[in-house]
Scaffold this motif. Structure first.
Motif, PDB file in Angstrom:
ATOM      1  N   HIS A 116       0.835  -1.201   0.000  1.00 44.46           N
ATOM      2  CA  HIS A 116       0.000   0.000   0.000  1.00 44.46           C
ATOM      3  C   HIS A 116       0.871   1.253   0.000  1.00 44.46           C
ATOM      4  O   HIS A 116       0.585   2.223  -0.724  1.00 44.46           O
ATOM      5  CB  HIS A 116      -0.926   0.010   1.221  1.00 44.46           C
ATOM      6  N   TYR A 117       1.934   1.231   0.791  1.00 41.65           N
ATOM      7  CA  TYR A 117       2.818   2.399   0.811  1.00 41.65           C
ATOM      8  C   TYR A 117       3.479   2.614  -0.547  1.00 41.65           C
ATOM      9  O   TYR A 117       3.533   3.749  -1.049  1.00 41.65           O
ATOM     10  CB  TYR A 117       3.892   2.260   1.898  1.00 41.65           C
ATOM     11  N   LEU A 118       3.983   1.551  -1.145  1.00 44.10           N
ATOM     12  CA  LEU A 118       4.643   1.691  -2.444  1.00 44.10           C
ATOM     13  C   LEU A 118       3.660   2.170  -3.514  1.00 44.10           C
ATOM     14  O   LEU A 118       4.039   2.869  -4.458  1.00 44.10           O
ATOM     15  CB  LEU A 118       5.272   0.367  -2.870  1.00 44.10           C
ATOM     16  N   THR A 119       2.402   1.806  -3.356  1.00 51.19           N
ATOM     17  CA  THR A 119       1.382   2.210  -4.323  1.00 51.19           C
ATOM     18  C   THR A 119       0.987   3.666  -4.144  1.00 51.19           C
ATOM     19  O   THR A 119       0.760   4.385  -5.127  1.00 51.19           O
ATOM     20  CB  THR A 119       0.132   1.312  -4.179  1.00 51.19           C
ATOM     21  N   THR A 120       0.902   4.116  -2.888  1.00 50.88           N
ATOM     22  CA  THR A 120       0.331   5.435  -2.612  1.00 50.88           C
ATOM     23  C   THR A 120       1.363   6.475  -2.158  1.00 50.88           C
ATOM     24  O   THR A 120       1.104   7.679  -2.272  1.00 50.88           O
ATOM     25  CB  THR A 120      -0.732   5.327  -1.509  1.00 50.88           C
ATOM     26  N   GLY A 121       2.492   6.023  -1.600  1.00 53.76           N
ATOM     27  CA  GLY A 121       3.447   6.958  -1.024  1.00 53.76           C
ATOM     28  C   GLY A 121       2.935   7.637   0.234  1.00 53.76           C
ATOM     29  O   GLY A 121       3.459   8.688   0.637  1.00 53.76           O
ATOM     30  N   ASP A 122       1.961   7.042   0.886  1.00 62.73           N
ATOM     31  CA  ASP A 122       1.290   7.657   2.031  1.00 62.73           C
ATOM     32  C   ASP A 122       2.099   7.421   3.312  1.00 62.73           C
ATOM     33  O   ASP A 122       1.989   6.373   3.952  1.00 62.73           O
ATOM     34  CB  ASP A 122      -0.115   7.063   2.167  1.00 62.73           C
ATOM     35  N   GLU A 123       2.895   8.399   3.698  1.00 63.70           N
ATOM     36  CA  GLU A 123       3.733   8.272   4.896  1.00 63.70           C
ATOM     37  C   GLU A 123       2.891   8.214   6.170  1.00 63.70           C
ATOM     38  O   GLU A 123       3.250   7.505   7.123  1.00 63.70           O
ATOM     39  CB  GLU A 123       4.717   9.434   4.976  1.00 63.70           C
ATOM     40  N   ALA A 124       1.795   8.944   6.204  1.00 67.15           N
ATOM     41  CA  ALA A 124       0.943   8.926   7.394  1.00 67.15           C
ATOM     42  C   ALA A 124       0.365   7.531   7.610  1.00 67.15           C
ATOM     43  O   ALA A 124       0.256   7.057   8.755  1.00 67.15           O
ATOM     44  CB  ALA A 124      -0.174   9.958   7.260  1.00 67.15           C
ATOM     45  N   PHE A 125      -0.017   6.868   6.522  1.00 69.19           N
ATOM     46  CA  PHE A 125      -0.498   5.484   6.620  1.00 69.19           C
ATOM     47  C   PHE A 125       0.581   4.595   7.213  1.00 69.19           C
ATOM     48  O   PHE A 125       0.321   3.782   8.114  1.00 69.19           O
ATOM     49  CB  PHE A 125      -0.907   4.979   5.231  1.00 69.19           C
ATOM     50  N   GLY A 344      10.807  -8.968  -5.421  1.00 66.72           N
ATOM     51  CA  GLY A 344      11.964  -8.781  -4.557  1.00 66.72           C
ATOM     52  C   GLY A 344      12.631  -7.431  -4.664  1.00 66.72           C
ATOM     53  O   GLY A 344      13.549  -7.142  -3.906  1.00 66.72           O
ATOM     54  N   GLU A 345      12.191  -6.594  -5.614  1.00 69.94           N
ATOM     55  CA  GLU A 345      12.766  -5.257  -5.696  1.00 69.94           C
ATOM     56  C   GLU A 345      12.405  -4.484  -4.431  1.00 69.94           C
ATOM     57  O   GLU A 345      11.311  -4.595  -3.906  1.00 69.94           O
ATOM     58  CB  GLU A 345      12.200  -4.513  -6.918  1.00 69.94           C
ATOM     59  N   ARG A 346      13.361  -3.739  -3.928  1.00 70.51           N
ATOM     60  CA  ARG A 346      13.174  -2.929  -2.721  1.00 70.51           C
ATOM     61  C   ARG A 346      12.898  -3.787  -1.486  1.00 70.51           C
ATOM     62  O   ARG A 346      12.313  -3.329  -0.508  1.00 70.51           O
ATOM     63  CB  ARG A 346      12.071  -1.877  -2.923  1.00 70.51           C
ATOM     64  N   LEU A 347      13.292  -5.049  -1.540  1.00 68.40           N
ATOM     65  CA  LEU A 347      13.261  -5.895  -0.356  1.00 68.40           C
ATOM     66  C   LEU A 347      14.694  -6.247   0.014  1.00 68.40           C
ATOM     67  O   LEU A 347      15.578  -6.299  -0.853  1.00 68.40           O
ATOM     68  CB  LEU A 347      12.465  -7.184  -0.610  1.00 68.40           C
ATOM     69  N   PRO A 348      14.967  -6.483   1.286  1.00 69.44           N
ATOM     70  CA  PRO A 348      16.336  -6.809   1.707  1.00 69.44           C
ATOM     71  C   PRO A 348      16.865  -8.033   0.984  1.00 69.44           C
ATOM     72  O   PRO A 348      16.126  -8.982   0.691  1.00 69.44           O
ATOM     73  CB  PRO A 348      16.191  -7.083   3.200  1.00 69.44           C
ATOM     74  N   THR A 349      18.150  -8.014   0.666  1.00 68.06           N
ATOM     75  CA  THR A 349      18.797  -9.151   0.021  1.00 68.06           C
ATOM     76  C   THR A 349      19.799  -9.765   0.993  1.00 68.06           C
ATOM     77  O   THR A 349      20.094  -9.223   2.053  1.00 68.06           O
ATOM     78  CB  THR A 349      19.531  -8.709  -1.249  1.00 68.06           C
ATOM     79  N   GLY A 350      20.329 -10.917   0.604  1.00 65.10           N
ATOM     80  CA  GLY A 350      21.354 -11.557   1.410  1.00 65.10           C
ATOM     81  C   GLY A 350      20.817 -12.354   2.569  1.00 65.10           C
ATOM     82  O   GLY A 350      21.583 -12.804   3.431  1.00 65.10           O
ATOM     83  N   LEU A 351      19.479 -12.534   2.645  1.00 62.18           N
ATOM     84  CA  LEU A 351      18.901 -13.292   3.747  1.00 62.18           C
ATOM     85  C   LEU A 351      18.785 -14.769   3.425  1.00 62.18           C
ATOM     86  O   LEU A 351      18.742 -15.608   4.325  1.00 62.18           O
ATOM     87  CB  LEU A 351      17.504 -12.749   4.082  1.00 62.18           C
ATOM     88  N   ALA A 352      18.717 -15.110   2.135  1.00 65.52           N
ATOM     89  CA  ALA A 352      18.577 -16.503   1.732  1.00 65.52           C
ATOM     90  C   ALA A 352      19.939 -17.170   1.645  1.00 65.52           C
ATOM     91  O   ALA A 352      20.962 -16.498   1.473  1.00 65.52           O
ATOM     92  CB  ALA A 352      17.858 -16.585   0.379  1.00 65.52           C
TER      93      ALA A 352
END
Length: 356
Positions: A116-125, A344-352
């Motif tokens: 939802h944040y990536l879709t809307t950019g709503d920081e308050a949300f 996986g874009e904009r998700l942490p890497t190196g965890l697997a």
């Protein structure tokens, strides 16, 4: 109804036209209660995972206010321990029908909130939902076992069930990565979550013996890939190894072998998995194959029995089946937020694990 011009990005030849996409979105909206709750269908129950999946589909379709109401419902009705119950009658928070609290159901809020944040950019949300995500993650990680896997649930009386499900733990891994992305965006590092996600990825990718044997179910086949714990060559090998067992050409994906039953949800999730692996052509083929599940009004039947007395079964049109289709189409169509969450874009890497 959502006007077709707002769903042009949800078109996919042989799968959806803009008008059909708008009709499907309208079907989900019609099922949503004024409270924001999205049950499977009117008169049935709501579970937190499928409620979130349907909310994500609404965001992918541009229905951001409706999606925000769905997340507000979760925020209002979160239990003090960070969980939600496994089922509520028709989304009525005062009428839970299953008082167990399942870990993968509870973790999935992080996926929806980040989407939802990536879709809307709503920081308050994001500010409002961050405490909800933190509490949910705390509940889930309290059931992580020494081997990294996540215990399935807490019973109604609070008793922990330490047996782990591969599909559920794979979904939790995805949710932890989204929770970590939120934490990183907020500049609030969560090193314990990183360690937990790494241990979980290791268990999913390398230690099948730590999970209950549910290998008959297609979700246990593709979810380690969809959840991001198994990637690269290992992902391709895993999918190829059982393709012929689970995929029924022209009809979709079996839910469980040997039952002659294909289901829309599993088919759409496999399509998302294939897209994430870079195999968009096969993903589109899978989505085209379930066109026979589309019903008048734009929603989709849960499944179809393709041998014997062939029939739609069960006779239910579920919001989450429609939601999974819209999300798969959005990813294939280049929707940035959906692609970032499931690709996986904009998700942490190196965890697997390095090899997977």
């Amino acid at each position: 109804m959502t006007p077709p011009e707002r769903t042009e990005h949800l078109t996919l030849p042989g799968v959806l036209t803009a008008g059909q996409a708008a009709e499907t979105v309208a079907g989900i909206l019609a099922a949503q209660r004024d409270s924001g709750a999205i049950p499977w269908f009117r008169g049935h129950h709501l579970d937190p995972w499928d409620h979130t999946e349907a909310a994500m589909a609404l965001d992918a379709a541009g229905e951001h206010d409706a999606a925000a109401r769905a997340y507000a419902w979760l925020a209002r009705h979160q239990n003090p321990d960070g969980s939600w119950y496994a089922a509520y009658h028709d989304g009525d928070a005062d009428r839970p029908t299953d008082l167990a609290r399942e870990t993968n159901f509870c973790a999935y809020v992080a996926v929806g909130v980040w989407h939802h944040y990536l879709t809307t950019g709503d920081e308050a949300f994001l500010d409002r939902m961050w405490p909800v995500v933190r509490a949910a993650v705390a509940f889930v990680l309290d059931l992580q076992q020494p081997g990294g896997q996540i215990g399935w649930k807490r019973e109604a009386d609070g008793t922990p069930v330490t047996d782990a499900l591969l599909t559920g733990s794979s979904s939790v891994h995805h949710a932890l990565r989204c929770a970590l992305a939120i934490a990183e965006h907020r500049e609030e590092p969560q090193p314990d979550w990183e360690l937990a996600a790494g241990a979980l990825a290791h268990a999913v990718a390398r230690h099948p013996e730590r999970f209950l044997d549910k290998g008959r179910y297609s979700m246990d086949w593709y979810y380690p890939v969809l959840g991001g714990a198994v990637t690269g060559a290992a992902a391709k090998e895993r999918i190829e190894s059982r393709w012929d067992e689970f995929v029924v050409p022209g009809l979709g994906v079996r839910c469980v072998i040997p039952n002659p039953w294909v289901t829309g949800g599993e088919s759409c999730e496999l399509a998302l998995t294939l897209w994430a692996m870079g195999e968009s052509d096969r993903a589109v083929d899978i989505l085209r194959s379930i066109g026979h599940l589309r019903a008048e009004g734009g929603l989709y039947w849960t499944g179809y029995v393709f041998e014997g007395d062939r029939a739609v079964w069960p006779e239910e049109l579920t919001t989450w089946t429609a939601g999974s289709l819209l999300l798969a189409v959005a990813a294939l169509g280049g929707d940035e937020a959906t692609g970032a969450v499931f690709g996986g874009e904009r998700l942490p890497t190196g965890l697997a694990p390095d090899c997977c």
